[in-house]
Design a protein around this motif. Structure first.
Motif, PDB file in Angstrom:
ATOM      1  N   ASP A 135      -9.469  -5.209  -0.595  1.00 13.68           N
ATOM      2  CA  ASP A 135      -8.372  -4.237  -0.656  1.00 13.68           C
ATOM      3  C   ASP A 135      -8.637  -3.009   0.216  1.00 13.68           C
ATOM      4  N   TYR A 152       1.224  -7.998   2.174  1.00 17.39           N
ATOM      5  CA  TYR A 152       1.310  -6.563   1.897  1.00 17.39           C
ATOM      6  C   TYR A 152       2.125  -5.846   2.962  1.00 17.39           C
ATOM      7  N   LEU A 155     -11.210   1.511  -5.010  1.00 17.49           N
ATOM      8  CA  LEU A 155     -10.744   0.127  -5.080  1.00 17.49           C
ATOM      9  C   LEU A 155     -11.856  -0.807  -5.546  1.00 17.49           C
ATOM     10  N   SER A 188      -6.426  -1.361  -7.970  1.00 23.02           N
ATOM     11  CA  SER A 188      -5.894  -2.123  -6.850  1.00 23.02           C
ATOM     12  C   SER A 188      -4.601  -1.495  -6.352  1.00 23.02           C
ATOM     13  N   HIS A 189      -4.074  -2.097  -5.288  1.00 19.67           N
ATOM     14  CA  HIS A 189      -2.744  -1.739  -4.805  1.00 19.67           C
ATOM     15  C   HIS A 189      -1.732  -2.471  -5.686  1.00 19.67           C
ATOM     16  N   VAL A 202       0.900  -1.138   0.000  1.00 20.86           N
ATOM     17  CA  VAL A 202       0.000   0.000   0.000  1.00 20.86           C
ATOM     18  C   VAL A 202       0.948   1.200   0.000  1.00 20.86           C
ATOM     19  N   LYS A 236       0.817  -4.989  -6.803  1.00 23.43           N
ATOM     20  CA  LYS A 236       1.142  -6.316  -6.276  1.00 23.43           C
ATOM     21  C   LYS A 236       1.419  -7.243  -7.449  1.00 23.43           C
TER      22      LYS A 236
END
Length: 140
Positions: free
Chosen positions: A126, A90, A121, A40-41, A15, A43
Motif C-alpha cells: 500500500d 486504485y 500503512l 489501509s486505503h 487513495v 477499498k
C-alpha cells in the motif's frame, strides 16, 4: 472483462486525499479495519457487473463517509487473499463533502501527511500507492 473461469477476487479503492483545513498541506486518508486490525486505503470487493471506478467511489463513501472526485488511475495491486488471487484497482481521489462515522467495517479514520501515511500503512504494497499519488499530483 474477466474470464468466467478466473477465480480472481475483483476489488477497487482510492487513495483519498485533501488539503489540510489547517495549513493547506497534502493529507492522505487511511482507514482502520477492526476485523483485520490494519490501516489501509479505502477499498472493497466489486459487486457483480460493477465497474471498477464506480466500486472504488462506492467503497470510499461507505468506509469514509466522503464523496470523492476521481483522478488518475494508480498502480493495481495483485496478491493472495485467503489463498485466492486478488486484484485491486486504485485511483487517486480528492475528498469532497462528507464526514466520517465509525461503522462495522471501519472504526477509525486518519488524515495524515504522506510520510506519516506511508509509515502507518500495514501492508508494504500500500505504501507505493502514496508515492504514486504524489507523482500523479505533481503531473496534474
Amino acid at each position: 472483462m474477466t474470464d468466467i473461469n478466473d477465480d480472481t477476487i475483483q476489488a477497487a479503492g482510492c487513495v483519498l486525499w485533501r488539503r489540510s483545513p489547517v495549513d493547506g498541506e497534502l493529507e492522505v486518508c487511511l482507514v482502520h479495519r477492526p476485523k483485520y486490525d490494519d490501516w489501509s486505503h479505502p477499498k472493497g470487493k466489486l459487486k457483480r457487473d460493477e465497474e471498477p471506478l464506480t466500486g472504488a467511489l462506492r467503497e470510499v463513501a461507505e468506509e469514509t463517509g466522503y464523496d470523492a472526485v476521481p483522478g488518475t488511475e494508480l498502480p493495481t495491486a495483485h496478491y493472495l487473499a485467503n489463498g485466492r488471487p486478488k486484484r485491486v484497482r486504485y485511483w487517486a481521489a480528492e475528498a469532497g463533502t462528507g464526514s466520517f462515522a465509525p461503522n462495522h467495517e471501519v472504526d477509525r479514520l486518519l488524515w495524515l501527511s504522506p510520510t506519516a501515511a506511508r509509515n502507518r500503512l500495514t501492508q508494504p504494497r500500500d505504501r507505493i500507492l502514496v508515492d504514486a499519488l504524489l507523482d500523479a499530483l505533481r503531473l496534474a
